[in-house]
Design a protein around this motif. Structure first.
Motif, PDB file in Angstrom:
ATOM      1  N   ILE A 149       0.848  -1.190   0.000  1.00 58.62           N
ATOM      2  CA  ILE A 149       0.000   0.000   0.000  1.00 58.62           C
ATOM      3  C   ILE A 149       0.883   1.239   0.000  1.00 58.62           C
ATOM      4  CG2 ILE A 149      -1.829   1.273   1.178  1.00 58.62           C
ATOM      5  CD1 ILE A 149      -2.673  -1.320   2.494  1.00 58.62           C
ATOM      6  N   ILE A 150       0.722   2.076  -1.000  1.00 59.25           N
ATOM      7  CA  ILE A 150       1.483   3.315  -1.130  1.00 59.25           C
ATOM      8  C   ILE A 150       0.504   4.483  -1.036  1.00 59.25           C
ATOM      9  CG2 ILE A 150       2.949   4.709  -2.626  1.00 59.25           C
ATOM     10  CD1 ILE A 150       3.930   2.155  -3.926  1.00 59.25           C
ATOM     11  N   SER A 151       0.774   5.404  -0.126  1.00 59.68           N
ATOM     12  CA  SER A 151      -0.116   6.555   0.042  1.00 59.68           C
ATOM     13  C   SER A 151       0.711   7.822   0.201  1.00 59.68           C
ATOM     14  CB  SER A 151      -1.032   6.369   1.262  1.00 59.68           C
ATOM     15  OG  SER A 151      -0.264   6.225   2.438  1.00 59.68           O
ATOM     16  N   SER A 152       0.159   8.913  -0.309  1.00 60.91           N
ATOM     17  CA  SER A 152       0.839  10.206  -0.246  1.00 60.91           C
ATOM     18  C   SER A 152      -0.197  11.313  -0.131  1.00 60.91           C
ATOM     19  CB  SER A 152       1.699  10.419  -1.490  1.00 60.91           C
ATOM     20  OG  SER A 152       2.239  11.734  -1.506  1.00 60.91           O
ATOM     21  N   ASN A 153       0.055  12.272   0.755  1.00 62.18           N
ATOM     22  CA  ASN A 153      -0.824  13.431   0.897  1.00 62.18           C
ATOM     23  C   ASN A 153      -0.402  14.598   0.010  1.00 62.18           C
ATOM     24  OD1 ASN A 153      -2.417  12.187   2.900  1.00 62.18           O
ATOM     25  ND2 ASN A 153      -0.962  12.778   4.498  1.00 62.18           N
ATOM     26  N   SER A 183      -6.558  15.341  -6.072  1.00 62.44           N
ATOM     27  CA  SER A 183      -5.592  16.439  -6.004  1.00 62.44           C
ATOM     28  C   SER A 183      -4.916  16.514  -4.644  1.00 62.44           C
ATOM     29  CB  SER A 183      -6.284  17.767  -6.314  1.00 62.44           C
ATOM     30  OG  SER A 183      -7.348  18.002  -5.395  1.00 62.44           O
ATOM     31  N   GLU A 184      -5.502  15.904  -3.625  1.00 55.87           N
ATOM     32  CA  GLU A 184      -4.974  15.997  -2.268  1.00 55.87           C
ATOM     33  C   GLU A 184      -4.386  14.693  -1.756  1.00 55.87           C
ATOM     34  OE1 GLU A 184      -8.146  17.394   0.136  1.00 55.87           O
ATOM     35  OE2 GLU A 184      -8.191  19.396  -0.757  1.00 55.87           O
ATOM     36  N   MET A 185      -4.732  13.569  -2.398  1.00 51.55           N
ATOM     37  CA  MET A 185      -4.287  12.289  -1.860  1.00 51.55           C
ATOM     38  C   MET A 185      -4.135  11.262  -2.984  1.00 51.55           C
ATOM     39  SD  MET A 185      -6.196   9.632   0.704  1.00 51.55           S
ATOM     40  CE  MET A 185      -7.180   9.066  -0.678  1.00 51.55           C
ATOM     41  N   LEU A 186      -3.150  10.400  -2.818  1.00 46.99           N
ATOM     42  CA  LEU A 186      -2.955   9.275  -3.712  1.00 46.99           C
ATOM     43  C   LEU A 186      -2.735   8.025  -2.868  1.00 46.99           C
ATOM     44  CD1 LEU A 186      -2.385   7.925  -6.477  1.00 46.99           C
ATOM     45  CD2 LEU A 186       0.011   8.555  -6.176  1.00 46.99           C
ATOM     46  N   GLU A 187      -3.556   7.016  -3.094  1.00 47.83           N
ATOM     47  CA  GLU A 187      -3.392   5.740  -2.395  1.00 47.83           C
ATOM     48  C   GLU A 187      -3.560   4.619  -3.403  1.00 47.83           C
ATOM     49  OE1 GLU A 187      -5.121   5.143   1.509  1.00 47.83           O
ATOM     50  OE2 GLU A 187      -5.785   3.148   0.893  1.00 47.83           O
ATOM     51  N   ALA A 188      -2.550   3.760  -3.500  1.00 43.61           N
ATOM     52  CA  ALA A 188      -2.568   2.655  -4.444  1.00 43.61           C
ATOM     53  C   ALA A 188      -2.217   1.365  -3.713  1.00 43.61           C
ATOM     54  CB  ALA A 188      -1.582   2.900  -5.586  1.00 43.61           C
ATOM     55  N   THR A 217       3.440   0.590   3.118  1.00 42.43           N
ATOM     56  CA  THR A 217       3.050  -0.497   4.026  1.00 42.43           C
ATOM     57  C   THR A 217       3.077  -1.818   3.270  1.00 42.43           C
ATOM     58  OG1 THR A 217       1.581   1.012   5.216  1.00 42.43           O
ATOM     59  CG2 THR A 217       1.291  -1.345   5.593  1.00 42.43           C
ATOM     60  N   TYR A 218       3.764  -2.824   3.852  1.00 41.28           N
ATOM     61  CA  TYR A 218       3.786  -4.172   3.299  1.00 41.28           C
ATOM     62  C   TYR A 218       2.942  -5.081   4.177  1.00 41.28           C
ATOM     63  CZ  TYR A 218       7.749  -2.615   0.470  1.00 41.28           C
ATOM     64  OH  TYR A 218       8.570  -1.952  -0.434  1.00 41.28           O
ATOM     65  N   LEU A 219       2.023  -5.794   3.558  1.00 43.82           N
ATOM     66  CA  LEU A 219       1.140  -6.710   4.296  1.00 43.82           C
ATOM     67  C   LEU A 219       1.294  -8.102   3.718  1.00 43.82           C
ATOM     68  CD1 LEU A 219      -2.121  -4.582   4.440  1.00 43.82           C
ATOM     69  CD2 LEU A 219      -0.649  -5.099   6.347  1.00 43.82           C
ATOM     70  N   ASP A 220       1.487  -9.067   4.623  1.00 41.24           N
ATOM     71  CA  ASP A 220       1.511 -10.457   4.174  1.00 41.24           C
ATOM     72  C   ASP A 220       0.112 -10.873   3.759  1.00 41.24           C
ATOM     73  OD1 ASP A 220       2.481 -12.987   3.649  1.00 41.24           O
ATOM     74  OD2 ASP A 220       2.089 -13.689   5.686  1.00 41.24           O
ATOM     75  N   ASN A 221       0.000 -11.904   2.922  1.00 41.43           N
ATOM     76  CA  ASN A 221      -1.292 -12.361   2.452  1.00 41.43           C
ATOM     77  C   ASN A 221      -2.174 -12.869   3.569  1.00 41.43           C
ATOM     78  OD1 ASN A 221      -2.410 -12.099  -0.017  1.00 41.43           O
ATOM     79  ND2 ASN A 221      -1.800 -14.091  -0.806  1.00 41.43           N
ATOM     80  N   LYS A 222      -1.547 -13.254   4.712  1.00 37.45           N
ATOM     81  CA  LYS A 222      -2.314 -13.773   5.835  1.00 37.45           C
ATOM     82  C   LYS A 222      -2.207 -12.881   7.073  1.00 37.45           C
ATOM     83  CE  LYS A 222      -1.838 -18.601   4.443  1.00 37.45           C
ATOM     84  NZ  LYS A 222      -1.102 -18.324   3.212  1.00 37.45           N
TER      85      LYS A 222
END
Length: 225
Positions: A149-153, A183-188, A217-222
């Protein structure tokens, strides 16, 4: 004809066979349990799959109960339609995969409620086999499958394209799952296949060079890694 219609509407539904009903109810619970295991093992959604899968048993058994009661009575069927028109359900379903599994749980309940055991079992086994075979190529990499998960304000124009290029250079497979861009946030959100832990460190460093305020953020599949 009017008298016949009145008698048809006034006729009560036939008595449900208790033995067959109990067998179908237990079978619905068993199939829903295995459906939950299947969803937890092969699902790729970012939600809590363990918690979400606990709803399958109740949903399947409730659907089967309703169909068993109303299937032989037109009056009860019309009453069910009226009740559902009053009660509205609101569920935060964001992933199509979650909706697919919910439909499958409902379908199991419908089939067993209509006393179609063989048809329901055969269909369930075929669907399970297809899901298993579809995930066979990824079986060896399942332990290294991560959600990123990549996020930027403070997003910049064409920033996402650079992120994708960096991810492709460091990971064996990259799949974009969800994106929210304004225009204010990017989350992928991405599903990535990791070959080496060092690739994670290098990728994170290159992403930070583009945008130092980036949240990664890195999340495991479980669960959390």
């Amino acid at each position: 004809k009017t008298q016949t219609l009145k008698e048809f509407l006034a006729t009560q539904g036939t008595q449900v066979d208790i033995t067959g009903f109990i067998i179908n109810l237990l079978l619905a619970a068993i199939l829903a349990y295995f459906l939950g295991l299947l969803y937890k093992k092969y699902g790729v959604t970012l939600s809590n799959r363990d918690s979400f899968s606990h709803n399958f048993i109740m949903l399947t058994m409730t659907t089967m109960l309703i169909i068993s009661i109303v299937k032989s009575s037109l009056a009860l069927s019309l009453g069910l339609v009226g009740a559902l028109s009053i009660v509205r359900f609101r569920a935060a379903i964001k992933e199509p995969e979650e909706l697919s599994y919910l439909f499958l749980a409902i379908a199991i309940g419908l089939g067993l409620g209509a006393n179609q055991r063989v048809t329901t079992l055969v269909a369930f086994l075929i669907i399970v086999t297809i899901i298993y075979m579809r995930n066979l190529p990824h079986k060896s990499n399942l332990e290294q499958s991560l959600n990123l998960i990549i996020s930027s304000n403070n997003p910049k124009q064409y920033e996402l394209d650079k992120y994708v290029d960096i991810l492709k250079n460091h990971f064996a497979a990259v799949k974009l799952i969800r994106i929210e861009d304004s225009s204010e946030m990017l989350e992928a959100s991405f599903l990535i296949e990791v070959d080496d832990y060092q690739n994670i460190k290098q990728c994170t460093g290159e992403l930070k060079q583009i945008n130092s305020s980036l949240n990664i953020t890195y999340l495991d599949n479980k669960g959390l890694v």
